[in-house]
Write a protein that holds these residues in place. Sequence first.
Motif, PDB file in Angstrom:
ATOM      1  N   HIS A  37     -33.714 -37.644 -16.853  1.00 24.38           N
ATOM      2  CA  HIS A  37     -34.581 -37.837 -16.037  1.00 24.38           C
ATOM      3  C   HIS A  37     -34.289 -38.420 -14.740  1.00 24.38           C
ATOM      4  O   HIS A  37     -34.520 -38.096 -13.728  1.00 24.38           O
ATOM      5  CB  HIS A  37     -35.893 -38.637 -16.703  1.00 24.38           C
ATOM      6  N   THR A 153     -36.413 -48.869 -18.464  1.00 21.12           N
ATOM      7  CA  THR A 153     -36.917 -48.544 -19.879  1.00 21.12           C
ATOM      8  C   THR A 153     -37.085 -49.929 -20.526  1.00 21.12           C
ATOM      9  O   THR A 153     -36.192 -50.776 -20.358  1.00 21.12           O
ATOM     10  CB  THR A 153     -36.501 -47.487 -20.770  1.00 21.12           C
ATOM     11  N   GLU A 199     -44.197 -44.273 -11.727  1.00 22.27           N
ATOM     12  CA  GLU A 199     -44.662 -43.563 -12.744  1.00 22.27           C
ATOM     13  C   GLU A 199     -44.469 -44.549 -13.826  1.00 22.27           C
ATOM     14  O   GLU A 199     -43.333 -45.491 -13.905  1.00 22.27           O
ATOM     15  CB  GLU A 199     -43.602 -42.332 -13.045  1.00 22.27           C
ATOM     16  N   HIS A 201     -43.993 -43.829 -17.655  1.00 25.11           N
ATOM     17  CA  HIS A 201     -44.314 -42.859 -18.770  1.00 25.11           C
ATOM     18  C   HIS A 201     -44.056 -43.402 -20.200  1.00 25.11           C
ATOM     19  O   HIS A 201     -42.952 -44.033 -20.423  1.00 25.11           O
ATOM     20  CB  HIS A 201     -43.220 -41.810 -18.512  1.00 25.11           C
ATOM     21  N   ALA A 202     -44.986 -43.253 -21.094  1.00 27.61           N
ATOM     22  CA  ALA A 202     -44.768 -43.742 -22.514  1.00 27.61           C
ATOM     23  C   ALA A 202     -43.908 -42.547 -23.192  1.00 27.61           C
ATOM     24  O   ALA A 202     -44.025 -41.268 -23.241  1.00 27.61           O
ATOM     25  CB  ALA A 202     -46.067 -43.895 -23.038  1.00 27.61           C
ATOM     26  N   PHE A 203     -42.923 -43.154 -23.877  1.00 29.52           N
ATOM     27  CA  PHE A 203     -42.234 -42.187 -24.649  1.00 29.52           C
ATOM     28  C   PHE A 203     -41.834 -43.164 -26.265  1.00 29.52           C
ATOM     29  O   PHE A 203     -41.943 -44.155 -26.101  1.00 29.52           O
ATOM     30  CB  PHE A 203     -41.184 -41.634 -24.188  1.00 29.52           C
ATOM     31  N   TRP A 213     -41.613 -47.876 -22.296  1.00 28.78           N
ATOM     32  CA  TRP A 213     -42.321 -46.980 -21.090  1.00 28.78           C
ATOM     33  C   TRP A 213     -40.958 -46.791 -20.075  1.00 28.78           C
ATOM     34  O   TRP A 213     -40.133 -47.395 -20.449  1.00 28.78           O
ATOM     35  CB  TRP A 213     -42.992 -48.152 -20.283  1.00 28.78           C
ATOM     36  N   ARG A 214     -40.812 -45.617 -19.609  1.00 26.56           N
ATOM     37  CA  ARG A 214     -39.865 -45.344 -18.642  1.00 26.56           C
ATOM     38  C   ARG A 214     -40.584 -45.350 -17.304  1.00 26.56           C
ATOM     39  O   ARG A 214     -41.594 -44.959 -16.848  1.00 26.56           O
ATOM     40  CB  ARG A 214     -39.495 -43.956 -18.723  1.00 26.56           C
ATOM     41  N   THR A 216     -40.508 -45.777 -13.149  1.00 21.21           N
ATOM     42  CA  THR A 216     -39.619 -45.365 -11.855  1.00 21.21           C
ATOM     43  C   THR A 216     -40.683 -45.924 -10.454  1.00 21.21           C
ATOM     44  O   THR A 216     -41.912 -45.967 -10.570  1.00 21.21           O
ATOM     45  CB  THR A 216     -39.890 -44.023 -11.659  1.00 21.21           C
TER      46      THR A 216
END
Length: 221
Positions: A37, A153, A199, A201-203, A213-214, A216
């Motif tokens: 990403h 992350t 951003e 982003h949860a993953f 979390w990722r 940015t």
Amino acid sequence: MADDGQELGEAQRAHWQQTYTAHPGMYGEQPSAPAVHAAAVFRAVGATDVLELGAGHGRDALYFAREGFTVRATDFSPVGLEQLRGSARDQGVAGRVTTVVHDVREPLPLPDDSVDAVFAHMLLCMALSTGEIHAAVGEIRRVLRPGGVFVYTVRHTGDAHYGAGTSHGDDIYEHGGFAVHFFPRDLVEALADGWSLEEVHAFEEGDLPRRLWRITQTLPR
């Protein structure tokens, strides 16, 4: 907390030295999903050189190099970086990769405004105090050029291991002999002060699974 944090940090350094020695290339050659990403994000903003913090044996740094970026890879494990350099030679990208042994608790050995992008996968959620995390992100801001991008992350407080094991305060918990600083959302927001937070982003990753979390964020031009 300072003495405890120093001991935890040194324990983690020893852990990774031993781990990379016993299990060379332990994460394999395929890049992490966050690195894939990040490469797309970096390419979209026209970045050409990338600083990776906590590169380990280099699966992500090598991916960035194969994608055409110039990469500076840091880690506090000389063993991991030695493996990275060997893989870079084997993959024909040694000319695009440099390595530096560096502890993220120390200032970065780079001049101001010297890199286009920074990547750190699960580095800031190691056994670092909140103050040390803020200082590290301050250093990242210093070395990034205006408009530079930081992708990182972290495990967060929704993770199954949060609150489990031995508490060291400051949202740091030691479980199975390894300590993690679990991020609350307000810490993410605080670290983005003065940046543009693009951003969160949860993953999930791994068998537990770990919940991450990722993030940015971009510096103003």
